[in-house]
Design a protein around this motif. Structure first.
Motif, PDB file in Angstrom:
ATOM      1  N   TYR A 186     -43.679 -16.736 -39.333  1.00  0.00           N
ATOM      2  CA  TYR A 186     -42.446 -15.955 -39.162  1.00  0.00           C
ATOM      3  C   TYR A 186     -41.225 -16.869 -39.280  1.00  0.00           C
ATOM      4  O   TYR A 186     -40.269 -16.574 -40.016  1.00  0.00           O
ATOM      5  CB  TYR A 186     -42.467 -15.246 -37.809  1.00  0.00           C
ATOM      6  CG  TYR A 186     -41.159 -14.574 -37.446  1.00  0.00           C
ATOM      7  CD1 TYR A 186     -40.789 -13.367 -38.035  1.00  0.00           C
ATOM      8  CD2 TYR A 186     -40.302 -15.159 -36.514  1.00  0.00           C
ATOM      9  CE1 TYR A 186     -39.585 -12.760 -37.705  1.00  0.00           C
ATOM     10  CE2 TYR A 186     -39.104 -14.551 -36.185  1.00  0.00           C
ATOM     11  CZ  TYR A 186     -38.748 -13.356 -36.780  1.00  0.00           C
ATOM     12  OH  TYR A 186     -37.556 -12.758 -36.458  1.00  0.00           O
ATOM     13  N   ALA A 190     -38.348 -16.383 -42.021  1.00  0.00           N
ATOM     14  CA  ALA A 190     -37.142 -15.725 -41.524  1.00  0.00           C
ATOM     15  C   ALA A 190     -36.057 -16.766 -41.254  1.00  0.00           C
ATOM     16  O   ALA A 190     -36.304 -17.777 -40.604  1.00  0.00           O
ATOM     17  CB  ALA A 190     -37.450 -14.953 -40.241  1.00  0.00           C
ATOM     18  N   GLU A 194     -31.547 -14.251 -39.088  1.00  0.00           N
ATOM     19  CA  GLU A 194     -32.454 -13.102 -39.051  1.00  0.00           C
ATOM     20  C   GLU A 194     -33.265 -13.092 -37.761  1.00  0.00           C
ATOM     21  O   GLU A 194     -33.459 -12.042 -37.142  1.00  0.00           O
ATOM     22  CB  GLU A 194     -33.415 -13.157 -40.239  1.00  0.00           C
ATOM     23  CG  GLU A 194     -32.814 -12.794 -41.571  1.00  0.00           C
ATOM     24  CD  GLU A 194     -33.859 -12.820 -42.656  1.00  0.00           C
ATOM     25  OE1 GLU A 194     -34.163 -11.755 -43.228  1.00  0.00           O
ATOM     26  OE2 GLU A 194     -34.396 -13.913 -42.931  1.00  0.00           O
ATOM     27  N   GLN A 195     -33.749 -14.265 -37.365  1.00  0.00           N
ATOM     28  CA  GLN A 195     -34.565 -14.343 -36.155  1.00  0.00           C
ATOM     29  C   GLN A 195     -33.787 -13.857 -34.929  1.00  0.00           C
ATOM     30  O   GLN A 195     -34.301 -13.091 -34.117  1.00  0.00           O
ATOM     31  CB  GLN A 195     -35.034 -15.786 -35.940  1.00  0.00           C
ATOM     32  CG  GLN A 195     -35.989 -16.297 -37.009  1.00  0.00           C
ATOM     33  CD  GLN A 195     -36.367 -17.753 -36.799  1.00  0.00           C
ATOM     34  OE1 GLN A 195     -36.430 -18.224 -35.671  1.00  0.00           O
ATOM     35  NE2 GLN A 195     -36.616 -18.465 -37.880  1.00  0.00           N
ATOM     36  N   HIS A 198     -33.466 -10.113 -35.154  1.00  0.00           N
ATOM     37  CA  HIS A 198     -34.727  -9.438 -34.842  1.00  0.00           C
ATOM     38  C   HIS A 198     -34.984  -9.430 -33.332  1.00  0.00           C
ATOM     39  O   HIS A 198     -35.416  -8.422 -32.765  1.00  0.00           O
ATOM     40  CB  HIS A 198     -35.882 -10.133 -35.553  1.00  0.00           C
ATOM     41  CG  HIS A 198     -35.825 -10.019 -37.040  1.00  0.00           C
ATOM     42  ND1 HIS A 198     -36.595 -10.793 -37.878  1.00  0.00           N
ATOM     43  CD2 HIS A 198     -35.084  -9.214 -37.857  1.00  0.00           C
ATOM     44  CE1 HIS A 198     -36.344 -10.490 -39.136  1.00  0.00           C
ATOM     45  NE2 HIS A 198     -35.423  -9.530 -39.142  1.00  0.00           N
ATOM     46  N   GLN A 199     -34.740 -10.582 -32.690  1.00  0.00           N
ATOM     47  CA  GLN A 199     -34.953 -10.665 -31.246  1.00  0.00           C
ATOM     48  C   GLN A 199     -34.039  -9.678 -30.511  1.00  0.00           C
ATOM     49  O   GLN A 199     -34.459  -8.985 -29.572  1.00  0.00           O
ATOM     50  CB  GLN A 199     -34.659 -12.091 -30.748  1.00  0.00           C
ATOM     51  CG  GLN A 199     -35.650 -13.146 -31.214  1.00  0.00           C
ATOM     52  CD  GLN A 199     -36.913 -13.172 -30.360  1.00  0.00           C
ATOM     53  OE1 GLN A 199     -37.169 -12.265 -29.570  1.00  0.00           O
ATOM     54  NE2 GLN A 199     -37.714 -14.217 -30.548  1.00  0.00           N
ATOM     55  N   TYR A 202     -35.238  -6.125 -30.996  1.00  0.00           N
ATOM     56  CA  TYR A 202     -36.451  -5.856 -30.234  1.00  0.00           C
ATOM     57  C   TYR A 202     -36.124  -5.631 -28.752  1.00  0.00           C
ATOM     58  O   TYR A 202     -36.678  -4.737 -28.108  1.00  0.00           O
ATOM     59  CB  TYR A 202     -37.414  -7.040 -30.388  1.00  0.00           C
ATOM     60  CG  TYR A 202     -38.808  -6.777 -29.862  1.00  0.00           C
ATOM     61  CD1 TYR A 202     -39.618  -5.811 -30.451  1.00  0.00           C
ATOM     62  CD2 TYR A 202     -39.315  -7.492 -28.782  1.00  0.00           C
ATOM     63  CE1 TYR A 202     -40.898  -5.571 -29.983  1.00  0.00           C
ATOM     64  CE2 TYR A 202     -40.592  -7.262 -28.307  1.00  0.00           C
ATOM     65  CZ  TYR A 202     -41.376  -6.293 -28.908  1.00  0.00           C
ATOM     66  OH  TYR A 202     -42.645  -6.045 -28.428  1.00  0.00           O
ATOM     67  N   LEU A 236     -40.522 -10.866 -28.812  1.00  0.00           N
ATOM     68  CA  LEU A 236     -40.930 -10.552 -30.177  1.00  0.00           C
ATOM     69  C   LEU A 236     -42.052 -11.465 -30.654  1.00  0.00           C
ATOM     70  O   LEU A 236     -43.013 -11.011 -31.281  1.00  0.00           O
ATOM     71  CB  LEU A 236     -39.717 -10.673 -31.109  1.00  0.00           C
ATOM     72  CG  LEU A 236     -39.994 -10.479 -32.601  1.00  0.00           C
ATOM     73  CD1 LEU A 236     -40.511  -9.066 -32.878  1.00  0.00           C
ATOM     74  CD2 LEU A 236     -38.736 -10.763 -33.422  1.00  0.00           C
TER      75      LEU A 236
END
Length: 521
Positions: A186, A190, A194-195, A198-199, A202, A236
């Motif tokens: 990941y 990513a 982006e990470q 995403h976190q 989530y 995540l």
């Protein structure tokens, strides 16, 4: 394409002073246990990831060379003489001027990264006080890890100069290994922005779940409320998985997990900026069936857009991925050996030949090459009859290679300067088959042995002539009309197996005796 061209290690685990070049984008590290294959992969991973946490978790006590520590403690224990550990990765010139400089042990201008584990100088007074004590112990706890480019600038894990991934199929904790792999994949694909996004998304989903799905339930509780955990153990990265169809890879068998992980890592990313540069693979053969091993080798062989460094014990992987890419490590030697100068046709032979024990041959200190299965079946017994010991006691290996393959193995033996005895049938002409045919392999480490009597043209005839009474007694049968010597020639494997199981003490033919005595001399 970013590639590591050389690695240098000083006082890193088993390596006091080690250097080896990676001349191919595909490097195969081979060697017996404790030879240092895993240590090289670990060293590369530590430098590329620049993780102080990982290095400190392993600990200076497990990273520093034991002999260097012992020699220091047996000396005058001067602070200036404390051993220093470093790992240097020398890169190709791929245009990143941040890597260029002379901050390396060679003092030359080139591109690279360096990890150092050395005494923490601000604490030198405390370290000297410890070393002055009569019962002093080595000051591992006062060592500090640092990461610098060859330009001299410090860097950390958030500043990656090469995108890499480690695939360790040898891990005993399958669940942890799978989670770790998914997290690494990941993060490799990513971007940091982006990470974070995403976190955050989530966490928002969990908050929405509490606000909506659990709303009615929490309305019936007074002092407590239900919610979803959002701490470091429930985020995540702990819940993320990879799917093949509708099944997560963590639900697959270990063999398929290994195959899927490696195949997924080898695939090109759609965005070139997210593609991996270097993949480190630890024992990819673990848990794989023969068929999946072939499939995996095919996937690796077709990968040419990234550097692969593979540690393996597999004969098939070593040969199918070209022996010229192999780096041989031995626990008894501080230096590495390579087969990069191996004749291309010989390398191609082992790529295409049926499965064989070429890696066993490469790693053995001594080898006996025989023509057929009959010799192979009986050789341990014949060896013990001469030496009173087993082949393994001399780190010797027997391979049945067939007459046309002898020279392919001897090409390897010449480069590695390996002691090899060849047991050759004379086929009725000793001079032609045992001398002239091997004229190009005249070497003090290589010797060809065959019976000089043209009548004793094969191993079976030589064995019968030296053990006629035993062969007649063991191989005679009520309905067997063939003379026993002829039966042995037409049923080589069966005859050899019967003689082995008879527990009769065989007389060793003279040329085999000579070969064994020369091999162990």
């Amino acid at each position: 394409m970013k590639t590591i061209e050389k690695i240098k290690l000083q006082n890193f685990r088993r390596f006091r002073d080690f250097s080896v070049k990676f001349t191919s984008p595909r490097t195969i590290l081979v060697g017996e246990n404790e030879a240092g294959k895993s240590s090289i992969l670990l060293a590369i991973n530590l430098v590329l990831s620049a993780s102080r946490t990982q290095a400190e978790t392993i600990g200076a006590e497990r990273l520093l060379n034991v002999t260097a520590v012992q020699e220091f403690m047996a000396s005058a224990r001067n602070y200036a003489d404390l051993p220093v550990l470093f790992v240097e990765l020398y890169f190709n010139d791929h245009g990143n001027i941040e890597l260029e400089g002379r901050n390396n042990s060679e003092g030359v201008t080139c591109h690279g990264l360096r990890m150092t584990c050395a005494p923490n100088n601000p604490l030198s007074a405390e370290i000297r006080a410890i070393l002055a004590k009569p019962d002093a112990v080595f000051p591992y706890d006062y060592y500090d890890v640092s990461f610098t480019s060859f330009q001299g600038d410090a860097y950390s894990g958030g500043r990656r100069f090469a995108r890499h991934l480690t695939i360790d199929t040898s891990s005993g904790n399958a669940e942890y290994a799978t989670r770790d792999y998914i997290a690494r994949m990941y993060k490799a694909h990513a971007q940091p922005v982006e990470q974070s996004g995403h976190q955050h998304a989530y966490r928002s989903l969990k908050d929405n779940y509490k606000a909506n799905v659990l709303f009615d339930l929490n309305g019936r509780t007074e002092e407590y409320q239900f919610a979803l955990r959002t701490d470091a153990k429930s985020n995540l990265m702990t819940d993320l998985t990879l799917m093949q169809g509708d099944v997560g890879i963590d639900s697959k068998g270990k063999g398929l997990q290994c195959f899927i992980k490696t195949k997924f890592a080898l695939k090109r990313a759609a965005n070139p900026n997210q593609a991996l540069d270097i993949i480190l693979i630890e024992e990819p053969e673990n848990h794989l069936s023969h068929a999946n091993m072939h499939r995996l080798i095919g996937e690796i062989a077709q990968t040419d857009d990234k550097q692969l460094i593979i540690a393996t014990h597999s004969n098939m992987i070593s040969a199918r991925l070209d022996l010229r890419n192999a780096i041989m490590l031995q626990s008894s030697s501080p230096a590495a050996a390579t087969l990069e100068d191996l004749d291309p046709e010989t390398a191609k032979f082992f790529v295409k030949a049926p499965d064989h024990g070429v890696l066993d041959f490469v790693l053995a200190k001594k080898a006996l090459l025989v023509e057929g299965d009959a010799e192979h079946i009986l050789m341990e017994q014949l060896f013990e009859a001469i030496t009173g010991q087993k082949l393994a006691d001399h780190d010797a290996h027997v391979l049945s290679v067939g007459g046309i393959s002898f020279k392919r193995y001897l090409d390897i033996a010449k480069i590695l300067r390996k002691r090899v005895a060849v047991l050759r049938d004379n086929d009725g002409d000793y001079q032609a088959k045992c001398v002239d045919e091997f004229a190009d392999y005249s070497d003090q480490h290589i010797r060809i042995f065959g019976d000089r009597n043209p009548e004793n043209r094969t191993f079976e005839i030589c064995l019968y002539q030296a053990n006629a009474a035993i062969c007649e007694a063991v191989l005679a049968a009520p309905r067997r009309r063939l003379p026993i010597q002829e039966y042995m020639l037409k049923n080589k494997t069966e005859a050899a197996y019967a003689l082995l199981n008879s527990d009769r003490a065989l007389t060793v033919p003279a040329y085999i005796r000579d070969a064994i005595e020369w091999l162990v001399a």
